[in-house]
Write an enzyme that holds these catalytic residues in place. Sequence first.
Site, short mmCIF file in Angstrom:
data_model
loop_
_atom_site.label_atom_id
_atom_site.label_comp_id
_atom_site.label_asym_id
_atom_site.label_seq_id
_atom_site.Cartn_x
_atom_site.Cartn_y
_atom_site.Cartn_z
N LYS A 114 51.83 64.78 87.49
CA LYS A 114 51.18 65.10 88.75
C LYS A 114 49.66 65.07 88.63
CE LYS A 114 54.95 67.64 90.90
NZ LYS A 114 55.46 68.90 91.44
N LYS A 196 67.81 56.66 90.94
CA LYS A 196 68.49 57.74 91.66
C LYS A 196 68.09 57.75 93.13
CE LYS A 196 69.14 62.74 91.00
NZ LYS A 196 68.64 63.91 90.29
N LYS A 199 64.83 61.11 98.66
CA LYS A 199 64.23 61.09 100.00
C LYS A 199 62.77 60.67 99.95
CE LYS A 199 63.37 66.11 99.98
NZ LYS A 199 64.33 66.67 99.03
#
Length: 334
Positions: A114, A196, A199
Amino acid sequence: MSEKKIIFSGAQPSGKLTLGNYLGAIKNWKELQEDYNCYYSVVDLHAITVPQEAKNLRANTMQLLAQYMASGLDPEKNTIFIQSHVSCHTELMWILNTMTYMGELSRMTQFKDKSQKSEANLNAGLFTYPVLMAADILLYQTDLVPVGEDQKQHLELARDLANRFNNRYSPTFKVPEPYIPKAGARVMSLQEPTKKMSKSDENENGYILLVDDADAIRRKIKRSVTDSVGVVRYSDEQPGIKNLLDIYSKLDNKSIEDVVAMYEGKGYGDFKNDVAEVIVETLKPIKDQYEYLLSNKDYLEDIYAKGAQKAEYQARKTLRKVYKKVGLIEKKFL
């Protein structure tokens, strides 16, 4: 009769749940509620480590609660609550912060990822949120935590902090173990079947949402990536077909072998049509209940208020012990 073991799981309100979330985890949670004492938290405090639109965060939080319940989580059998409604989470985090080493946090792979992606927003919360996650877990004397690969490191930190506190003071926290569920289906992207389903996929045809309507589901399955082999079989060389077989098998409670046998001599068109209908049939009652719950805001508010009350009662018992052991004077009310 022995006490039920405690399971804790938290999810960020970062959008709607996918078919992958349902088959990989939530479908199994309905069985857990019979055998375990389960705490399910919408961890809204974790969500604000990245900038949020206030109205979107509120809407996403309510939507996640509604999706949990629409998927079969019974608020009478589970403690379902919003993290920020139980102040013990942040209070315990501060105590654990004082026992967590900078080096431990800097080695967290999610922080490394991140920090590279969002240098402009490299805030202290991104660095220390694994400590809040540890507080989430340890507050409830959790026995078991369902974790994916990406969260194993964070659970290890929670275990290390529990042991560190217990050794420095005296036994206070249960040391949580990972919960390895019965094999939930690992659902892959409909557009990139080696990845995978997520969303956060930029291509909306890659995932199916629990609240997608029937037309959207049929369209996405029709457009799903397959291959030029033309034979329905369960093979690593045909990842798109293999993924659809996994979905069909899990939703219709048939073995892979039985499903493959049904399509002997048939093409992908028939197979895809049937996969789409099985998904539509499974998700329709979930979508209907989700919409009903969102239109009954008072009921949802009652559920999360009662959930927070139950969670606060348990969490405060743990926090009182922690405060006493570290030497903080107990608060008195006039």
